[in-house]
Design an enzyme around this catalytic site. Structure first.
Site, PDB file in Angstrom:
ATOM      1  N   TYR A  27       0.843  -1.195   0.000  1.00 32.17           N
ATOM      2  CA  TYR A  27       0.000   0.000   0.000  1.00 32.17           C
ATOM      3  C   TYR A  27       0.878   1.245   0.000  1.00 32.17           C
ATOM      4  CZ  TYR A  27      -3.774  -3.272   1.230  1.00 32.17           C
ATOM      5  OH  TYR A  27      -4.668  -4.322   1.247  1.00 32.17           O
TER       6      TYR A  27
ATOM      7  N   PHE B  68     -13.244  -4.796   0.521  1.00 31.84           N
ATOM      8  CA  PHE B  68     -14.214  -4.110  -0.349  1.00 31.84           C
ATOM      9  C   PHE B  68     -15.601  -4.143   0.293  1.00 31.84           C
ATOM     10  CE2 PHE B  68     -15.455  -3.534  -5.115  1.00 31.84           C
ATOM     11  CZ  PHE B  68     -15.338  -2.170  -4.973  1.00 31.84           C
TER      12      PHE B  68
ATOM     13  N   LEU C 182     -17.667  -1.951   1.286  1.00 32.15           N
ATOM     14  CA  LEU C 182     -18.663  -0.916   1.019  1.00 32.15           C
ATOM     15  C   LEU C 182     -19.174  -0.917  -0.421  1.00 32.15           C
ATOM     16  CD1 LEU C 182     -16.997   1.972   3.027  1.00 32.15           C
ATOM     17  CD2 LEU C 182     -19.151   0.849   3.567  1.00 32.15           C
TER      18      LEU C 182
HETATM   19  N1  LIG Z   1      -6.569  -8.630   0.638  1.00 29.02           N
HETATM   20  C1  LIG Z   1      -6.773  -7.929  -0.439  1.00 29.02           C
HETATM   21  O1  LIG Z   1      -6.480  -8.355  -1.562  1.00 29.02           O
HETATM   22  C2  LIG Z   1      -7.368  -6.563  -0.309  1.00 29.02           C
HETATM   23  C3  LIG Z   1      -7.811  -5.877  -1.458  1.00 29.02           C
HETATM   24  C4  LIG Z   1      -8.369  -4.608  -1.281  1.00 29.02           C
HETATM   25  C5  LIG Z   1      -8.481  -4.061  -0.013  1.00 29.02           C
HETATM   26  N2  LIG Z   1      -8.031  -4.756   1.074  1.00 29.02           N
HETATM   27  C6  LIG Z   1      -8.163  -4.219   2.443  1.00 29.02           C
HETATM   28  O2  LIG Z   1      -9.543  -3.976   2.671  1.00 29.02           O
HETATM   29  C7  LIG Z   1      -9.727  -2.620   3.069  1.00 29.02           C
HETATM   30  C8  LIG Z   1     -11.065  -2.141   2.566  1.00 29.02           C
HETATM   31  O3  LIG Z   1     -11.154  -2.274   1.150  1.00 29.02           O
HETATM   32  P1  LIG Z   1     -11.351  -1.052   0.182  1.00 29.02           P
HETATM   33  O4  LIG Z   1     -10.714   0.162   0.779  1.00 29.02           O
HETATM   34  O5  LIG Z   1     -10.917  -1.486  -1.162  1.00 29.02           O
HETATM   35  O6  LIG Z   1     -12.892  -0.920   0.037  1.00 29.02           O
HETATM   36  P2  LIG Z   1     -14.093  -0.251   0.856  1.00 29.02           P
HETATM   37  O7  LIG Z   1     -13.716  -0.106   2.275  1.00 29.02           O
HETATM   38  O8  LIG Z   1     -15.297  -1.015   0.469  1.00 29.02           O
HETATM   39  O9  LIG Z   1     -14.235   1.159   0.167  1.00 29.02           O
HETATM   40  C9  LIG Z   1     -13.338   2.166   0.342  1.00 29.02           C
HETATM   41  C10 LIG Z   1     -13.773   3.296  -0.566  1.00 29.02           C
HETATM   42  O10 LIG Z   1     -14.999   3.800  -0.117  1.00 29.02           O
HETATM   43  C11 LIG Z   1     -14.879   5.170   0.249  1.00 29.02           C
HETATM   44  N3  LIG Z   1     -15.543   5.334   1.538  1.00 29.02           N
HETATM   45  C12 LIG Z   1     -15.188   4.817   2.743  1.00 29.02           C
HETATM   46  N4  LIG Z   1     -16.045   5.174   3.698  1.00 29.02           N
HETATM   47  C13 LIG Z   1     -16.995   5.932   3.079  1.00 29.02           C
HETATM   48  C14 LIG Z   1     -18.153   6.599   3.525  1.00 29.02           C
HETATM   49  N5  LIG Z   1     -18.531   6.545   4.805  1.00 29.02           N
HETATM   50  N6  LIG Z   1     -18.878   7.305   2.624  1.00 29.02           N
HETATM   51  C15 LIG Z   1     -18.507   7.355   1.326  1.00 29.02           C
HETATM   52  N7  LIG Z   1     -17.409   6.743   0.831  1.00 29.02           N
HETATM   53  C16 LIG Z   1     -16.664   6.038   1.706  1.00 29.02           C
HETATM   54  C17 LIG Z   1     -13.396   5.461   0.354  1.00 29.02           C
HETATM   55  O11 LIG Z   1     -13.103   6.755  -0.131  1.00 29.02           O
HETATM   56  P3  LIG Z   1     -12.673   7.957   0.864  1.00 29.02           P
HETATM   57  O12 LIG Z   1     -11.228   7.751   1.166  1.00 29.02           O
HETATM   58  O13 LIG Z   1     -12.958   9.157   0.067  1.00 29.02           O
HETATM   59  O14 LIG Z   1     -13.545   7.848   2.081  1.00 29.02           O
HETATM   60  C18 LIG Z   1     -12.783   4.428  -0.566  1.00 29.02           C
HETATM   61  O15 LIG Z   1     -12.696   4.924  -1.883  1.00 29.02           O
HETATM   62  C19 LIG Z   1      -8.520  -1.890   2.496  1.00 29.02           C
HETATM   63  O16 LIG Z   1      -8.273  -0.674   3.161  1.00 29.02           O
HETATM   64  C20 LIG Z   1      -7.436  -2.909   2.691  1.00 29.02           C
HETATM   65  O17 LIG Z   1      -6.955  -2.853   4.028  1.00 29.02           O
HETATM   66  C21 LIG Z   1      -7.490  -5.996   0.933  1.00 29.02           C
END
Ligand SMILES: NC(=O)c1ccc[n+]([C@@H]2O[C@H](COP(=O)([O-])OP(=O)(O)OC[C@H]3O[C@@H](n4cnc5c(N)ncnc54)[C@H](OP(=O)(O)O)[C@@H]3O)[C@@H](O)[C@H]2O)c1
Length: 287
Positions: A63, A208, A210
C-alpha cells in the site's frame, strides 16, 4: 460512538479485538500509489480510528508501497496496548493500480523484514500472505510464513484471496487464524470460505466491504432500510456484514475522518431479520 459496539473476536485464541476494524489502504495516495495529498489528514484519520475504539488495523507493504505502514508507525508508534496491526506480503507494485503477485520465499522474507522495520516492531502480530502466486507452489509461500513464525518474526499467520482448497492446504502447513477475501452485499462468492471460518473460529476480513454503494444508487432496498434507520447506505452495508457472521471483521477503508466516523457509527446499527433477508435478496438480484 465506539467500534466496541461491534462486539469482539479473539484472533489466535489470544488477541481480542473489536470486530469493526480499519483498512489502511486508502491513507496512501491516489491509486494506492505514493504519499497522500495531505499527510496530516492521513495521520489524523489513523489516530481518530484508535480514539474511536478501533484496535484492528489492516495494512500491507504494497500500500503505497510502504506509505501505509510508515504512516501507521508515524501516527501510532509506540502502539497502545491491545492495538493489533495486521500487515501482508506477497504482492509487488510496479505502478499505480498494478499489483503483480510474488510469493517466492526470498521475496516474502524480505517483505516481512521490511514490514518489521517500517512498523518498528520486533514481531508482527498477524502477517497475511496477500495472495497465492500462480507461478510459485502455494506450499512454498505458506511454508515461508511458517519459517518466519518459527523464527519469532511473525506471531500469527493469515491468508488472503484463497479458495476453500487453498485454505485447507495452508492449514495443513501452519496454524492459520484469519482469512481475508472480497465479500460484501453484492459479492458473496466467498461464502464457502466464510463457512469454514465460522465452523473453525477463524476471523474473516471482508475486503471491499462498502461495494453496496452500487445498490444505494438505485433507490432500492438499501436506500429504504437506511432511511428507516436514519443511516447511510454504507452504514447498512457494514451493519449487514457484522450481523452476517460472528467471525466477520470488516475493515472499511477511508482517507477521511468524516467517513471514518460514519463507518464506526455503523457498529451501533441493528437490522431486523426481515431487513437482513431483504438485503440479501437485493444483493442476489444485483449480481
Ligand atoms: N486482501 C486484499 O487483496 C485486499 C484488497 C483490497 C483491499 N483490502 C483491504 O480492505 C480494506 C477495505 O477495502 P477497500 O478500501 O478497497 O474498500 P471499501 O472499504 O469497500 O471502500 C473504500 C472506498 O470507499 C470510500 N468510503 C469509505 N467510507 C466511506 C463513507 N462513509 N462514505 C462514502 N465513501 C466512503 C473510500 O473513499 P474515501 O477515502 O474518500 O472515504 C474508498 O474509496 C482496504 O483498506 C485494505 O486494508 C485488501
Amino acid at each position: 460512538m465506539s467500534a466496541a459496539a461491534s462486539g469482539t473476536h479473539t484472533i489466535g485464541d489470544e488477541l481480542t479485538v473489536n470486530r469493526l476494524g480499519f483498512g489502511a489502504m486508502r491513507v496512501a495516495g491516489p491509486g494506492v500509489w505514493g504519499p497522500p495529498a495531505d499527510r496530516g489528514t492521513a495521520v489524523g484519520v489513523l489516530r481518530r480510528a484508535v480514539e474511536l475504539g478501533i484496535n484492528l488495523i489492516d495494512t500491507a507493504d504494497s500500500y503505497g508501497p510502504h506509505v501505509s505502514e510508515e504512516l501507521i508507525a508515524e501516527a501510532l508508534h509506540p502502539y497502545p496496548d491491545g492495538l493489533l496491526v495486521a500487515t501482508k506480503g506477497g504482492l509487488e507494485r510496479t505502478g499505480p493500480g498494478e499489483w503483480p503477485r510474488n510469493g517466492r520465499p526470498e521475496h516474502l522474507r524480505s517483505a516481512c523484514e521490511g514490514s518489521l522495520g517500517r512498523l518498528r516492531v520486533n514481531q508482527i502480530d498477524l502477517y497475511q500472505l496477500h495472495a497465492p502466486d500462480p507461478d510459485v507452489p502455494y506450499a512454498d509461500s505458506v511454508g515461508t510464513l511458517k519459517e518466519l513464525q518459527d523464527e519469532g518474526k511473525i506471531r500469527h499467520v493469515g491468508v488472503s484471496n484463497v479458495t476453500v482448497e487453498q485454505l485447507a492446504q495452508a492449514r495443513s502447513i501452519v496454524d492459520v487464524v484469519t482469512v481475508q477475501n472480497r465479500f460484501n452485499l453484492t459479492d458473496r462468492t466467498s461464502a464457502d470460505v466464510l463457512a469454514v471460518c465460522e465452523q473453525d473460529g477463524l476471523g474473516f476480513f471482508p475486503w471491499f466491504p462498502l461495494a453496496a454503494g452500487y445498490l444505494a444508487q438505485t433507490g432500492g432496498p438499501v436506500d429504504e432500510i437506511a432511511a428507516r434507520h436514519d443511516a447511510t447506505p454504507g452504514q447498512v452495508a457494514l451493519a449487514w456484514l457484522l450481523q452476517r457472521s460472528a467471525v466477520m471483521l470488516p475493515i472499511p477503508g477511508t482517507g477521511s475522518v468524516a467517513h471514518l466516523e460514519e463507518n464506526v457509527a455503523a457498529a451501533e446499527l441493528e437490522l431486523g431479520d426481515e431487513e437482513l433477508e431483504q438485503l440479501e435478496a437485493a444483493g442476489d438480484a444485483a449480481t
